[in-house]
Design an enzyme around this catalytic site. Structure first.
Site, mmCIF file in Angstrom:
data_model
loop_
_atom_site.group_PDB
_atom_site.id
_atom_site.type_symbol
_atom_site.label_atom_id
_atom_site.label_comp_id
_atom_site.label_asym_id
_atom_site.label_seq_id
_atom_site.Cartn_x
_atom_site.Cartn_y
_atom_site.Cartn_z
ATOM 1 N N HIS A 109 -2.504 7.645 6.776
ATOM 2 C CA HIS A 109 -1.317 8.697 6.086
ATOM 3 C C HIS A 109 -1.985 10.056 5.543
ATOM 4 C CE1 HIS A 109 2.361 6.474 6.171
ATOM 5 N NE2 HIS A 109 1.579 5.333 5.655
ATOM 6 N N GLN B 279 3.076 9.841 0.665
ATOM 7 C CA GLN B 279 4.530 9.194 0.760
ATOM 8 C C GLN B 279 5.686 9.389 -0.312
ATOM 9 O OE1 GLN B 279 2.332 5.206 1.966
ATOM 10 N NE2 GLN B 279 4.392 5.173 3.262
ATOM 11 N N GLY C 265 0.772 -1.185 0.094
ATOM 12 C CA GLY C 265 0.177 0.103 0.227
ATOM 13 C C GLY C 265 0.810 1.220 -0.205
ATOM 14 N N CYS D 177 5.570 0.194 7.411
ATOM 15 C CA CYS D 177 5.490 1.190 6.513
ATOM 16 C C CYS D 177 6.786 1.369 5.710
ATOM 17 C CB CYS D 177 5.043 2.428 7.406
ATOM 18 S SG CYS D 177 4.548 3.740 6.526
ATOM 19 N N LEU D 178 6.392 1.804 4.421
ATOM 20 C CA LEU D 178 7.442 2.157 3.551
ATOM 21 C C LEU D 178 8.044 3.498 4.025
ATOM 22 C CD1 LEU D 178 6.069 1.242 0.149
ATOM 23 C CD2 LEU D 178 7.613 -0.024 1.472
ATOM 24 N N HIS E 292 -4.577 1.866 7.312
ATOM 25 C CA HIS E 292 -3.115 2.084 7.719
ATOM 26 C C HIS E 292 -2.911 3.364 6.827
ATOM 27 C CE1 HIS E 292 1.438 1.564 7.923
ATOM 28 N NE2 HIS E 292 1.144 2.177 6.808
ATOM 29 N N GLU E 293 -3.323 3.112 5.533
ATOM 30 C CA GLU E 293 -3.057 4.248 4.390
ATOM 31 C C GLU E 293 -3.870 5.275 4.487
ATOM 32 O OE1 GLU E 293 -0.688 3.630 2.480
ATOM 33 O OE2 GLU E 293 -0.486 1.432 3.154
HETATM 34 ZN ZN LIG Z 1 2.402 3.488 5.542
#
Ligand SMILES: [Zn+2]
Length: 188
Positions: free
Chosen positions: A159, A51, A46, A113-114, A155-156
């Site tokens: 952000h 991001q 995701g 998380c990236l 989660h996304e």
């Molecule tokens: Zn994330």
């Protein structure tokens, strides 16, 4: 398509609240294409637009591992040829997403998380949600979700509000995670 740079903590842009998409144009399509390419390259399941530094309410999710480049495996030990189908990609785009009725029941999932590389922690979130969002053409969709899809979307969506999964942890655990990340960066 292009791979964009993924921003990481403590970049202040990750705390920014993203704004709704109002124009469904080619620029938006390019952003989504780039987000998919960036996510598959990372690899991740995701990615939110912020991001890659774009403060728009846009998410991409694909729960399938990226197996497109994998060679079909042929085994011939018994004289027959078996070809294993690579996993199909399931790219999904969520523009201006909303959560309608989160379940009272919660589930713990190990999240990563990236933008917080190498750090994993269990986060508790509603097990089931109803989601509403728009697609690239601006059409509205609604769907009930559970399992990993429900967790990943939540989660996304965090952000978009400038919230990271580590913000759900106790201050002690969050500080430990950030210290670990700092240490890992020094080694690298
Ligand atoms: Zn994330």
């Amino acid at each position: 398509m292009a791979i964009r740079e993924i921003i990481e903590v403590p970049d202040p842009r990750l705390k920014q609240v993203s704004v709704p998409v109002e124009t469904f144009d080619d620029e938006l399509k390019t952003l989504v294409d780039d987000m998919f390419e960036t996510m598959y390259d990372a690899p991740g399941i995701g990615l939110a637009a912020i991001q890659v530094g774009v403060p728009l309410r846009v998410l991409v999710i694909d729960l399938q591992p990226d197996d497109e480049d994998a060679e079909p495996v042929a085994c011939d030990h018994d004289g027959h040829h078996h070809h294993h189908q690579p996993t199909k990609k399931e790219p999904r785009v969520f523009i201006n997403p909303e959560i309608l009725d989160p379940s009272e029941e919660h589930t713990l999932y190990q999240e990563g998380c990236l933008s917080v590389p190498e750090i994993y922690a269990e986060v508790e979130r509603p097990s089931r949600i109803r989601a509403r969002w728009q697609d690239l053409a601006g059409n509205t969709h609604e769907e009930d979700m559970d399992g990993l899809m429900a967790t990943c979307l939540q989660h996304e969506m965090d952000h978009l509000e400038g919230v990271l999964f580590i913000d759900h942890l106790s201050r002690l655990k969050r500080n430990m995670a950030l210290k670990k990340l700092e240490k890992l960066r020094k080694v690298a």
